[in-house]
Every structure is written in structure tokens, then in C-alpha cells.
Enzyme design. Structure first.
Site, PDB file in Angstrom:
ATOM      1  NE  ARG A  61      52.915  29.498  30.952  1.00 43.41           N
ATOM      2  CZ  ARG A  61      51.750  29.918  31.422  1.00 43.41           C
ATOM      3  NH1 ARG A  61      51.498  31.221  31.522  1.00 43.41           N
ATOM      4  NH2 ARG A  61      50.820  29.058  31.786  1.00 43.41           N
ATOM      5  CG  ASN A  94      44.784  24.644  32.736  1.00 47.51           C
ATOM      6  OD1 ASN A  94      45.069  25.302  33.732  1.00 47.51           O
ATOM      7  ND2 ASN A  94      44.360  23.389  32.825  1.00 47.51           N
ATOM      8  CB  VAL A  95      47.218  29.454  28.382  1.00 45.22           C
ATOM      9  CG1 VAL A  95      46.480  30.550  29.148  1.00 45.22           C
ATOM     10  CG2 VAL A  95      48.558  29.154  29.042  1.00 45.22           C
ATOM     11  CG  HIS A 111      42.596  32.738  32.517  1.00 45.66           C
ATOM     12  ND1 HIS A 111      42.882  32.012  33.652  1.00 45.66           N
ATOM     13  CD2 HIS A 111      41.616  33.606  32.869  1.00 45.66           C
ATOM     14  CE1 HIS A 111      42.107  32.427  34.650  1.00 45.66           C
ATOM     15  NE2 HIS A 111      41.334  33.391  34.192  1.00 45.66           N
ATOM     16  CB  CYS A 122      44.784  44.101  14.104  1.00 50.12           C
ATOM     17  SG  CYS A 122      45.813  44.895  12.846  1.00 50.12           S
ATOM     18  CD  GLU A 207      46.844  21.177  48.155  1.00 52.16           C
ATOM     19  OE1 GLU A 207      47.192  22.302  47.759  1.00 52.16           O
ATOM     20  OE2 GLU A 207      47.573  20.447  48.872  1.00 52.16           O
ATOM     21  CB  ALA A 223      42.418  15.285  37.035  1.00 54.89           C
TER      22      ALA A 223
END
Length: 232
Positions: A61, A94-95, A111, A122, A207, A223
Site C-alpha cells: 500500500r 483515507n490513510v 483511521h 511506547c 453513486e 469528486a
């Protein structure tokens, strides 16, 4: 619709806006999770069972997100922020860091952040772009030598800093949701809180989301098509 400079805007973005930059979404035949069950790579149980597999997945990712570029939707939100200043707040599910790379500054990753990691002891996140794709390369904390995990909120974990999210939503006059499925909670429930406060609720996506009945306005389209039209 068009925003005014008097609006206090709370924006919630989901995977749909990143999909327009080529990052696959959680769902669908071309989804990011194809080939992996959620239970294998995105839960605390997955981490306990096979941290090497989890890190291999998130390394992939990271590689994909690093090569993606912000799109017109990301850029439009950054322009809206420039106009509204402190009257703007962006909360993303979103990350990736496409919002930041487009110029957004008032942003919260509920997230987690793909390009951060944290020590399991830690518990402090830190910037990290490393790729850990084998068991031999798994990162360990330089302070206590405990395993280091992705700074990601996995299924079954609580999103980050929900108190601030609720505070910002309480201040909003417009609640705008972009590109989410409306199925992941607590994010999918924020529209209900906004409705209780009589905040204007708007959804943008190609949608209708699963919680479409909760929105006062639904604008069907991408978008990149619709967000540039909202710039004050």
C-alpha cells in the site's frame, strides 16, 4: 450548491476520492483487498497471528500510494480551505497523504496514516516510509526493541481523536461527505449527528451511499467533477 465564505465546513472524505488517483478501494472486483481477507491483514488478531503478512500488505500500500498523485478533487478542497481558513476542517477515512500533497493543512486522519508507524509498547507514532516485505526486515523500536506496527486503525479498533471530530462537527454549518460507502462506523454515523444539529448535509459521489437517506442533498458525480464547482 455553492459554499460561501461565511460557512463553517466539515468535510469527510473516503476511498472514492483516492480511487480517482488510481488507488483501489476496499470493495469491488478490483478492490485493494482482493486476494486478502480483512481478517488476514487489518485486525489486531491478524497482527498477532502473522505480523510479516500484515507488513507485506501495508508495504504494498505504501508503494502504491507513493506513486499516486493528487487529483482535481484534492486540489479543490485545498483551495476551499484557503478561502475559509479556520472555518474549514477536513476529516479523512483515507490513510494516504494525497490531501496533504494537494495543499490541505487542517486535516485529521481518523483511521491513521499509511506513512507513519508506531511502537506497540511506547505507542508513539513517527514518520516512516520503509518497506518491510519479509520477516527478516520487520522493524523494531529503537528505544525498547518492541515490534513496530503500521499506524493504522484496524477493524475492531477505535478511530483516532473522536472527541475533536465531534467538537468540529458541532461547529459546522455544512457537513460535506465525499466518496464514502456509508458502511464503516463511526464515520457513517456522523451525518446523523449533523442532522440533529440541523447542519446542512451533502453527499458527493458517483453513486448513492448506503446511508443515503440521511443526507439532505445528494450530488451524483465524481469528486474531480463536482468539488471544483464548490470553490467560493
Amino acid at each position: 450548491m455553492r459554499l460561501t465564505r461565511q460557512d463553517r465546513l466539515f468535510v469527510l472524505t473516503g476511498a472514492g476520492i483516492s480511487a480517482e488517483s488510481g488507488l483501489a478501494t476496499f470493495r469491488g472486483s478490483g478492490g485493494l483487498w482482493n486476494g486478502y481477507r480483512v481478517e488476514q491483514v487489518a485486525t489486531p488478531e491478524a497482527w498477532a497471528a502473522d505480523p510479516a503478512l500484515v507488513w507485506h500488505f501495508y508495504s504494498q500500500r505504501r508503494r502504491n500510494a507513493s506513486s499516486a498523485q493528487p487529483n482535481a478533487g484534492h486540489l479543490a478542497l485545498a483551495q476551499i480551505e484557503q478561502q475559509l481558513g479556520d472555518r474549514f476542517y477536513l476529516c479523512t477515512q483515507n490513510v494516504d497523504e494525497l490531501h496533504e500533497r494537494a495543499g490541505s493543512q487542517r486535516i485529521h486522519h481518523m483511521h491513521g496514516n499509511l506513512f507513519q508507524s508506531r511502537c506497540t509498547q511506547c505507542n508513539q507514532p513517527f514518520p516512516d516510509t520503509g518497506l518491510y516485505e519479509t520477516a527478516e526486515t520487520l522493524p523494531m523500536c529503537t528505544n525498547c526493541n518492541a515490534p513496530v506496527r503500521p499506524h493504522i486503525v484496524w477493524f475492531g479498533e477505535i478511530p483516532l481523536d473522536m472527541d475533536t471530530i465531534y467538537d468540529k462537527l458541532n461547529e459546522a454549518t455544512v457537513f460535506l461527505v465525499v466518496g464514502t460507502s456509508g458502511s464503516v462506523y463511526p464515520a457513517a454515523g456522523l451525518v446523523n449527528i449533523a442532522n440533529q444539529q440541523r447542519t446542512r448535509t451533502i453527499y458527493i459521489g458517483p453513486e448513492e451511499p448506503l446511508n443515503h437517506e440521511a443526507f439532505k442533498e445528494i450530488l451524483l458525480g465524481t469528486a474531480t467533477q463536482l468539488l471544483p464547482t464548490l470553490v467560493p
